[in-house]
Design an enzyme around this catalytic site. Structure first.
Site, mmCIF file in Angstrom:
data_model
loop_
_atom_site.group_PDB
_atom_site.id
_atom_site.type_symbol
_atom_site.label_atom_id
_atom_site.label_comp_id
_atom_site.label_asym_id
_atom_site.label_seq_id
_atom_site.Cartn_x
_atom_site.Cartn_y
_atom_site.Cartn_z
ATOM 1 N N ARG A 93 30.812 39.307 35.114
ATOM 2 C CA ARG A 93 31.357 40.212 36.138
ATOM 3 C C ARG A 93 32.766 40.699 35.763
ATOM 4 N NH1 ARG A 93 31.016 34.943 38.387
ATOM 5 N NH2 ARG A 93 32.868 34.129 39.452
ATOM 6 N N HIS B 186 37.554 41.279 39.257
ATOM 7 C CA HIS B 186 36.264 41.972 39.009
ATOM 8 C C HIS B 186 35.804 42.701 40.275
ATOM 9 C CE1 HIS B 186 34.104 39.023 41.488
ATOM 10 N NE2 HIS B 186 34.870 38.131 40.936
ATOM 11 N N GLU C 258 36.716 32.014 36.790
ATOM 12 C CA GLU C 258 36.991 31.698 38.200
ATOM 13 C C GLU C 258 37.098 30.178 38.361
ATOM 14 O OE1 GLU C 258 37.275 33.368 42.001
ATOM 15 O OE2 GLU C 258 38.415 32.017 40.719
ATOM 16 N N HIS D 46 39.372 36.846 37.888
ATOM 17 C CA HIS D 46 38.732 36.465 39.157
ATOM 18 C C HIS D 46 39.758 36.212 40.262
ATOM 19 C CE1 HIS D 46 34.967 35.906 36.895
ATOM 20 N NE2 HIS D 46 35.811 35.642 35.921
HETATM 21 O O1 LIG Z 1 34.028 32.325 43.503
HETATM 22 C C1 LIG Z 1 33.846 32.979 44.523
HETATM 23 O O2 LIG Z 1 33.071 32.696 45.435
HETATM 24 C C2 LIG Z 1 34.691 34.230 44.716
HETATM 25 O O3 LIG Z 1 34.898 34.809 43.506
HETATM 26 C C3 LIG Z 1 36.027 33.850 45.285
HETATM 27 O O4 LIG Z 1 35.742 33.103 46.326
HETATM 28 P P1 LIG Z 1 36.907 32.789 47.368
HETATM 29 O O5 LIG Z 1 37.443 34.123 47.827
HETATM 30 O O6 LIG Z 1 36.213 32.001 48.398
HETATM 31 O O7 LIG Z 1 37.919 32.016 46.593
#
Ligand SMILES: O=C(O)[C@H](O)COP(=O)(O)O
Length: 325
Positions: A129, A80, A183, A253
């Protein structure tokens, strides 16, 4: 945001795994996914001919209209665009936040980059998102088909969202929202600032939570746990579509896609720790002979792509050029 780190995927030519193949038919958009799958679950193994489920399908052979569309299919993955919590550098996980203006622009730019690549089915997570990214990207697609989110969460949702025109359905692209593509759940980190968290727990510990395969954040999902749902969903619901010849776009994600890319590129738990995905950057794979070939990230619709168009993709692009000339 970090860019895609190139990595040497394992090149071992492991025989393709056996997988239950079920394919979405060209049926009304809102025929429930499970019903479509049940009707045409095909048990295919590397050595045997595919068998139709005898209970659900009287005929032993695959009806002509269900024959494979193609021996090759495109798979596009897009993380996203930037979200409001990416902008604030907060751990997001399964908290459902929308895109920023920059994230909207990234999604539209991604759409320009994939505008000449065929898309028959779109899968998103159940988070806004990812869905915003898919819908915004498709506004740029030269096929001009309308993405329609399927609603079969209830009988009423299914009947009330029925499309009563075969012609209109032909001009539509089914969008399936699946929580399994969400995610990774970041547990007690959700809503915390990433920098403050690193100061509190140490940079190494936060890096392990964010990028390792086996180590979960406090009361959250490790990448391995995320893979257990995301890759399983991919194998059961998306890979059969590709095997049937349907071209697929997945908008999801950073971590749910890392787990899928780990599967596609056969990465080890060590190699995946260096895999980073930028927001809004499309990645193209070609699925052929039950193998996934990574083709890089498509650039704009006009420049010579950083990856070689396959013959089929070049023919599709030429057909679009002729249709839109
Ligand atoms: O969930 C989150 O904070 C981001 O989408 C991905 O976070 P990360 O790059 O810390 O895994």
């Amino acid at each position: 945001m970090a860019t895609v780190v190139s990595h040497q995927a394992i090149t071992s030519q492991r025989p393709s795994s056996n997988f239950k193949a079920s394919h979405f038919l060209k049926e009304p958009l809102n025929v429930p996914i499970k019903l479509r799958q049940k009707r045409f679950k095909i048990q295919a193994t590397a050595s045997q001919a595919p068998l139709l489920d005898p209970v659900l399908s009287p005929s032993k052979t695959i009806p002509q209209s269900y024959k494979k569309k193609s021996n090759e299919a495109s798979l596009i993955l897009i993380r996203h665009g930037e979200s409001l919590w990416n902008e604030k550098n907060l751990f997001t996980g399964c908290v459902d936040v929308p895109l920023t203006e920059k994230g909207v622009a990234e999604a539209i730019q991604a759409g320009k980059r994939i505008s000449n690549i065929p898309v028959d089915l779109i899968f998103t997570s159940s988070l806004i998102r990812a869905q915003m990214t898919a819908m915004l990207a498709m506004t740029q697609h030269r096929c001009k088909k309308v993405p329609i989110i399927l609603h079969d969460e209830s009988e009423k949702a299914q009947t009330w969202s029925h499309v009563f025109s075969e012609e209109t359905r032909k001009q539509s692209i089914p969008v399936i929202a699946a929580w399994q593509l969400n995610e990774r759940m970041y547990g007690e980190l959700q809503g915390l600032n990433k920098e403050e968290t690193a100061e509190r727990y140490g940079t190494q510990q936060v890096h392990e939570w964010r990028r390792s395969y086996h180590i979960p954040p406090p009361k959250g999902e490790s990448l391995e746990m995320c893979a257990e749902r995301a890759v399983a969903y991919f194998e059961d619901n998306i890979q059969p579509e590709l095997a049937f010849g349907n071209n697929v776009l997945i908008a999801a994600h950073g971590n749910s896609l890392r787990s899928i890319i780990m599967y596609l590129d056969k990465l080890t738990s060590q190699e995946v720790t260096s895999l980073e995905l930028s927001t809004g950057l499309p990645l193209l794979y070609i699925f052929k002979d039950r193998k996934f070939m990574r083709r890089g990230s498509p650039v704009g619709p006009t420049e010579a792509g950083v990856y070689a168009y396959t013959k089929r993709l070049a023919q599709y692009r030429q057909k679009l050029d002729e249709t839109l000339a």
